[in-house]
Write an enzyme that holds these catalytic residues in place. Sequence first.
Site, short mmCIF file in Angstrom:
data_model
loop_
_atom_site.label_atom_id
_atom_site.label_comp_id
_atom_site.label_asym_id
_atom_site.label_seq_id
_atom_site.Cartn_x
_atom_site.Cartn_y
_atom_site.Cartn_z
N ASN A 9 66.63 81.84 70.66
CA ASN A 9 66.68 82.15 72.09
C ASN A 9 67.94 83.00 72.31
O ASN A 9 69.04 82.46 72.31
CB ASN A 9 66.73 80.85 72.89
CG ASN A 9 66.95 81.08 74.38
OD1 ASN A 9 66.84 82.20 74.86
ND2 ASN A 9 67.27 80.00 75.10
N TRP A 10 67.73 84.29 72.50
CA TRP A 10 68.89 85.19 72.61
C TRP A 10 69.53 85.10 73.99
O TRP A 10 70.56 85.72 74.24
CB TRP A 10 68.48 86.63 72.28
CG TRP A 10 68.06 86.84 70.84
CD1 TRP A 10 68.05 85.89 69.84
CD2 TRP A 10 67.60 88.05 70.24
NE1 TRP A 10 67.61 86.45 68.67
CE2 TRP A 10 67.33 87.79 68.88
CE3 TRP A 10 67.38 89.35 70.71
CZ2 TRP A 10 66.85 88.75 67.99
CZ3 TRP A 10 66.91 90.32 69.83
CH2 TRP A 10 66.65 90.03 68.48
N LYS A 11 68.89 84.41 74.92
CA LYS A 11 69.39 84.26 76.29
C LYS A 11 69.76 85.63 76.88
O LYS A 11 69.16 86.65 76.53
CB LYS A 11 70.57 83.30 76.33
CG LYS A 11 70.29 81.97 75.65
CD LYS A 11 71.30 80.92 75.98
CE LYS A 11 71.05 79.70 75.15
NZ LYS A 11 71.86 78.57 75.54
N HIS A 95 63.48 75.97 80.15
CA HIS A 95 64.79 75.80 79.49
C HIS A 95 65.76 75.17 80.49
O HIS A 95 65.67 75.42 81.70
CB HIS A 95 65.31 77.17 79.03
CG HIS A 95 66.50 77.06 78.15
ND1 HIS A 95 67.77 76.86 78.64
CD2 HIS A 95 66.63 77.09 76.79
CE1 HIS A 95 68.63 76.78 77.64
NE2 HIS A 95 67.95 76.92 76.50
N GLU A 97 68.67 75.79 81.25
CA GLU A 97 69.41 76.73 82.09
C GLU A 97 68.56 77.18 83.28
O GLU A 97 69.08 77.44 84.37
CB GLU A 97 69.89 77.92 81.24
CG GLU A 97 71.04 77.48 80.34
CD GLU A 97 71.12 78.20 79.00
OE1 GLU A 97 70.53 79.29 78.85
OE2 GLU A 97 71.79 77.66 78.10
N GLU A 167 65.81 69.37 74.05
CA GLU A 167 67.13 69.96 74.09
C GLU A 167 68.03 69.13 75.00
O GLU A 167 68.04 69.34 76.23
CB GLU A 167 67.05 71.39 74.62
CG GLU A 167 66.21 72.30 73.75
CD GLU A 167 66.66 73.74 73.87
OE1 GLU A 167 66.93 74.35 72.84
OE2 GLU A 167 66.78 74.25 75.00
N GLY A 173 74.96 74.76 73.58
CA GLY A 173 76.08 75.69 73.67
C GLY A 173 77.44 75.00 73.72
O GLY A 173 78.44 75.63 74.06
N SER A 213 73.05 73.27 69.71
CA SER A 213 74.10 73.53 68.72
C SER A 213 73.63 73.38 67.28
O SER A 213 74.37 72.89 66.42
CB SER A 213 75.32 72.63 68.99
OG SER A 213 75.85 72.90 70.28
N GLY A 234 70.15 78.75 70.04
CA GLY A 234 70.78 79.70 70.95
C GLY A 234 71.84 80.51 70.21
O GLY A 234 71.56 81.50 69.54
N GLY A 235 73.09 80.05 70.30
CA GLY A 235 74.23 80.79 69.76
C GLY A 235 74.05 81.28 68.34
O GLY A 235 74.34 82.45 68.02
C1 PEP Z 1 69.26 76.93 73.51
O1 PEP Z 1 69.63 77.86 74.19
O2 PEP Z 1 68.09 76.59 73.59
C2 PEP Z 1 70.22 76.29 72.62
C3 PEP Z 1 69.83 75.24 71.98
O3 PEP Z 1 71.48 76.85 72.53
P1 PEP Z 1 72.60 76.53 71.40
O4 PEP Z 1 71.92 76.57 70.07
O5 PEP Z 1 73.61 77.59 71.57
O6 PEP Z 1 73.14 75.15 71.71
#
Ligand code: PEP
Length: 251
Positions: A9-11, A95, A97, A167, A173, A213, A234-235
């Site tokens: 997920n490049w957000k 998600h 967010e 999640e 994050g 994470s 994500g990251g």
């Molecule tokens: C996400 O955005 O779905 C996520 C899990 O982010 P991260 O891996 O950065 O915690």
Amino acid sequence: MRRLFIAGNWKMNLKLDSAIALAKGLKEAAADVSEVDIAVCPPSLYVQPVGTVLAGSNIGLGAQNGYFEKAGAFTGELEMAMLTDVGCKYVILGHSERRHILGESSEDVNLKVHAALQAGLIPIVCVGEKLNERDNGVTNLVNQRQFDGSFSAVSAEDMKKCVIAYEPVWAIGTGKVATPEQAEEVHAFLRDLVAKRYGQDVADVVRIQYGGSVKADNAKELLSKPDIDGALVGGASLKVDAFMGIINAVR
Ligand code: PEP
């Protein structure tokens, strides 16, 4: 047997040049991966150019959101059929967010799940509790509410196509990863919800990703748990080495 599924997920990250470079790098680095399903979900504006780079590769294309209405006067939104039109196979829905920053409810997510399925997309539906909810002992309750609301009136046949992403909001994050045991407990609970509503045959095929994470050094232990079928990342999906590190760790 459920195939592992790793999605990035490049957000709201990267610019066009860096998105293209990342897609090119991943296409090359993942060329020999056949044991794991892979997808990337770029920002909407970059879905099409990234899809052009990934054409013919083993990396699926996804969007980070879509709207539930069909074409019409909905300024700023994207119809699900527009996503398939430019090559999307997946769409991330609900998600945290979007739920917590942009105020999306499970009812909204549910409308989107139906619209996505109708358009032939595979929805990756996120659920997860906040830290205070975990601390107050309502983790299962929160996840059950989000599951029930998001999948309301989804048929068994359609449910089989859906992916659930557990999640925990406190792990997204933040660098704080759920322990494999904490994650497995919720994954098993979610699979049980699927089984109770749809039967064990459906529960056996629905993939449940963990997100929060995930990195190359914790992926293997997390994904070795019986009900953890992949990761939503994500990251660590923003760099070729970091994302490939996760994929290579679990192959
Ligand atoms: C996400 O955005 O779905 C996520 C899990 O982010 P991260 O891996 O950065 O915690």
